[in-house]
Motif scaffolding. Structure first.
Motif, PDB file in Angstrom:
ATOM      1  N   TRP A  15      -0.547  13.678  -6.149  1.00  0.00           N
ATOM      2  CA  TRP A  15      -1.398  14.110  -5.036  1.00  0.00           C
ATOM      3  C   TRP A  15      -1.362  15.638  -4.988  1.00  0.00           C
ATOM      4  CZ3 TRP A  15      -0.567  11.794   0.557  1.00  0.00           C
ATOM      5  CH2 TRP A  15      -1.653  12.148   1.361  1.00  0.00           C
ATOM      6  N   GLU A  29      -0.312  18.851   6.950  1.00  0.00           N
ATOM      7  CA  GLU A  29       0.352  18.366   5.749  1.00  0.00           C
ATOM      8  C   GLU A  29      -0.051  19.197   4.540  1.00  0.00           C
ATOM      9  OE1 GLU A  29      -0.223  14.169   5.290  1.00  0.00           O
ATOM     10  OE2 GLU A  29       0.903  13.678   7.098  1.00  0.00           O
ATOM     11  N   GLU A  92       3.214   4.406   5.527  1.00  0.00           N
ATOM     12  CA  GLU A  92       2.695   5.776   5.621  1.00  0.00           C
ATOM     13  C   GLU A  92       3.821   6.777   5.863  1.00  0.00           C
ATOM     14  OE1 GLU A  92       1.907   3.954   9.752  1.00  0.00           O
ATOM     15  OE2 GLU A  92       2.316   3.318   7.707  1.00  0.00           O
ATOM     16  N   GLY A  95       5.700   6.752   2.274  1.00  0.00           N
ATOM     17  CA  GLY A  95       4.809   7.346   1.281  1.00  0.00           C
ATOM     18  C   GLY A  95       4.748   8.849   1.371  1.00  0.00           C
ATOM     19  N   ARG A  96       5.291   9.416   2.456  1.00  0.00           N
ATOM     20  CA  ARG A  96       5.322  10.873   2.622  1.00  0.00           C
ATOM     21  C   ARG A  96       6.741  11.429   2.623  1.00  0.00           C
ATOM     22  NH1 ARG A  96       0.704   9.046   4.875  1.00  0.00           N
ATOM     23  NH2 ARG A  96      -1.122  10.452   4.754  1.00  0.00           N
ATOM     24  N   LYS A 118       5.066   6.316  -5.099  1.00  0.00           N
ATOM     25  CA  LYS A 118       5.037   6.859  -3.737  1.00  0.00           C
ATOM     26  C   LYS A 118       3.612   7.202  -3.324  1.00  0.00           C
ATOM     27  CE  LYS A 118       6.936  10.778  -1.114  1.00  0.00           C
ATOM     28  NZ  LYS A 118       7.914  11.896  -1.164  1.00  0.00           N
ATOM     29  N   ASN A 119       2.853   7.807  -4.198  1.00  0.00           N
ATOM     30  CA  ASN A 119       1.457   8.139  -3.898  1.00  0.00           C
ATOM     31  C   ASN A 119       0.617   6.888  -3.716  1.00  0.00           C
ATOM     32  OD1 ASN A 119       0.896  11.238  -5.812  1.00  0.00           O
ATOM     33  ND2 ASN A 119       2.163  10.810  -4.034  1.00  0.00           N
ATOM     34  N   GLU A 121       1.654   4.046  -2.608  1.00  0.00           N
ATOM     35  CA  GLU A 121       2.048   3.508  -1.304  1.00  0.00           C
ATOM     36  C   GLU A 121       1.325   4.233  -0.169  1.00  0.00           C
ATOM     37  OE1 GLU A 121       6.273   3.473   0.990  1.00  0.00           O
ATOM     38  OE2 GLU A 121       6.267   2.657  -1.036  1.00  0.00           O
ATOM     39  N   ALA A 122       1.305   5.566  -0.228  1.00  0.00           N
ATOM     40  CA  ALA A 122       0.622   6.345   0.805  1.00  0.00           C
ATOM     41  C   ALA A 122      -0.873   6.039   0.819  1.00  0.00           C
ATOM     42  CB  ALA A 122       0.856   7.834   0.577  1.00  0.00           C
ATOM     43  N   ASP A 126      -2.905   4.606   4.043  1.00  0.00           N
ATOM     44  CA  ASP A 126      -4.004   5.372   4.636  1.00  0.00           C
ATOM     45  C   ASP A 126      -5.306   4.594   4.576  1.00  0.00           C
ATOM     46  OD1 ASP A 126      -2.165   7.340   5.059  1.00  0.00           O
ATOM     47  OD2 ASP A 126      -2.944   8.736   3.562  1.00  0.00           O
ATOM     48  N   MET A 192       4.928  15.454   7.470  1.00  0.00           N
ATOM     49  CA  MET A 192       4.251  14.274   8.002  1.00  0.00           C
ATOM     50  C   MET A 192       3.675  14.604   9.367  1.00  0.00           C
ATOM     51  SD  MET A 192       5.510  10.354   8.766  1.00  0.00           S
ATOM     52  CE  MET A 192       6.132  10.704  10.423  1.00  0.00           C
ATOM     53  N   HIS A 196       0.455   9.973  12.362  1.00  0.00           N
ATOM     54  CA  HIS A 196       0.883   8.746  11.694  1.00  0.00           C
ATOM     55  C   HIS A 196       1.886   7.993  12.563  1.00  0.00           C
ATOM     56  CE1 HIS A 196      -1.124  10.197   8.111  1.00  0.00           C
ATOM     57  NE2 HIS A 196      -0.420  11.293   8.137  1.00  0.00           N
TER      58      HIS A 196
END
Length: 495
Positions: A15, A29, A92, A95-96, A118-119, A121-122, A126, A192, A196
């Motif tokens: 990302w 962010e 969320e 994932g961050r 991880k990306n 998952e985020a 989202d 973050m 969220h």
């Protein structure tokens, strides 16, 4: 697997972050908004769907990673969201904020860059919120049982949500004025954004969870009274007892704990304060401690306009590659990592006396000296060897108008009276003692998260919350269908 050759034909792409000059001018962010979804399906294609996915074991939640990778590669977002939420209440967040031990355990990582789990998952989280795939899930019926959860960090929130969905009436007690624990006031918004957190809290309220803020159990509410009013009590207060630095000059003003400094900056972002009384603006800042909390202080001080910021790490600088003898795959390796905050400090040359990214490695604090008013003005340090012994001839001083101590945490705060009033037994290291079922020595009282495990990662905190919820549900009803991903004595994979 959607693309059998994806891991051979598609390079890893993370990302992207916003330009340093742009992001240090605000508290949003660090990532480019909307830049993740266009690239994530191809990144999910890199998953090999291996026969023995070690990413499962590396993740304490047991996330079904190959499954949701395949669904994302096919752009089946509804199914991917269902699969992810089956094991993780707050993807969320992880994932961050999670350092992604799952990626260290990725089979592809043996000789290539790991899948961007991880990306992925985020992106799922989202997209699920954007598409309305995360509606409240109130229980069909109530059990008639009541549970008090003390602490609203990731452990407390996960436990509360699981128990509420199981049909119990749950109230979460939080000492601060807003829900979220360290995610609210400890984690900077640039890592973050609090929206969220707000979304999940509203979801939990709609499901029936009650929140009691500005209430310190042990002071505002007696712990014994709480135990009498509820059928079960879950202690999830976190490990908030910070470690001290016992060196000459510690009594000087201008030397603060990281968790005294970070909450004030977060309150400025929340609109509670116009300016932090500990602002780093125009000051020469030294951060003692090389972990994530120190990096959070670094990014915060840069945004506040510090004249310089230097971070001290007592450990030697790790290498760029995994040491197969010390940290063999699939354990989480000690390697050189460049966080967003360190990237900012490097590009802005925020620490001319330090290495390229603001860190001084293998550095130990000797003492502080101040001016005639009793305010700190210098930090004296020395280089140390692998056994933390001073290296002769390396002592020097750094200018320091503000010193932040980010040395970690040892256990729960004992001053609020909670532990004493309940008569809780403690482990020798200061954490709350518990048995194999997360139960303390006091009947009906359970302990989970950092308060009992010790300082750990957010993914372990959520796993603890889910597991203790299953234990409480079993005690209240005789059995439980709630998942228990870990036991209280489980630890990360190691050699």
């Amino acid at each position: 697997m959607a693309d059998p050759k994806g891991f051979m034909t598609t390079p890893r792409r993370d990302w992207p972050r916003r330009p340093v000059e742009e992001r240090v001018a605000d508290w949003d962010e660090v990532y480019v908004p909307g830049a993740l979804l266009p690239l994530i399906t191809k990144q999910a294609d890199r998953c090999m769907d291996c026969g023995v996915p070690f990413c499962h074991d590396a993740c304490p939640l047991g996330n079904l990673i190959p499954d949701f990778n395949d669904l994302v590669s096919r752009e089946d977002w509804r199914a991917a969201a269902e699969r992810l939420h089956a094991t993780n209440n707050f993807p969320e967040f992880t994932g961050r904020l999670c350092p992604a031990p799952c990626e260290a355990g990725c089979v592809l990582a043996i000789n290539q860059p790991a899948v961007t789990i991880k990306n992925v998952e985020a992106a799922i989280a989202d997209r699920a919120w954007a598409d309305g795939l995360t509606p409240p899930r109130p229980p069909d019926r109530l059990s008639g049982k009541t549970v008090a959860v003390i602490g609203s960090g990731p452990t407390g929130l996960a436990a509360a949500q699981q128990l509420t969905r199981a049909g119990h009436t749950v109230a979460v007690y939080e000492k601060d004025d807003r829900v979220g624990g360290l995610m609210r006031y400890g984690i900077p918004a640039f890592k973050m954004e609090k929206r969220h957190l707000e979304r999940r809290i509203e979801q939990m309220r709609a499901e029936g969870t009650k929140f009691r803020t500005s209430t310190t159990v042990g002071r505002d509410v007696m712990a014994a009274d709480l135990r009498t009013r509820y059928d079960a009590v879950v202690i999830a207060t976190g490990a908030t007892e910070w470690r001290e630095l016992h060196v000459p000059g510690r009594e000087l003003t201008g030397i603060h704990q990281a968790m005294e400094y970070l909450p004030l900056a977060n309150r400025v972002c929340e609109g509670d304060l116009e300016r932090s009384p500990m602002s780093a603006s125009g000051k020469h800042v030294v951060i003692v401690g090389g972990g994530d909390t120190g990096a959070d202080c670094l990014g915060t001080a840069v945004r506040e306009g510090a004249a310089s910021v230097t971070q001290l790490d007592i450990y030697a600088q790790p290498g760029a590659e995994r040491d197969e003898d010390a940290d063999p795959w699939p354990t989480y390796p000690k390697i050189y990592r460049l966080s967003a905050a360190h990237e900012e400090a490097r590009d802005l040359e925020s620490a001319p006396a330090a290495d390229a990214d603001a860190r001084l490695f293998a550095a130990s604090t000797l003492r502080f000296t101040g001016d005639g008013t009793g305010h700190v003005r210098s930090l004296h340090l020395t280089e140390v060897d692998a056994r933390r012994r001073p290296v002769a001839g390396t002592a020097r001083a750094l200018r320091a108008d503000l010193v932040l101590l980010a040395l970690g945490f040892s256990g729960p705060d004992l001053e609020d009276g909670l532990v004493e009033q309940l008569g809780l037994a403690l482990e020798p290291r200061g954490t709350i003692a518990r048995d194999a079922g997360f139960a303390t020595n006091v009947p009906g009282v359970f302990a989970a998260g950092d308060a009992a495990r010790g300082q750990s990662l957010i993914v372990w905190a959520i796993a603890e919350g889910r597991a203790v919820a299953a234990a409480v549900d079993r005690r209240l009803t005789g059995s439980s269908r709630l998942p228990a991903p870990i036991g209280p004595y489980d630890r990360p994979m190691s050699v």
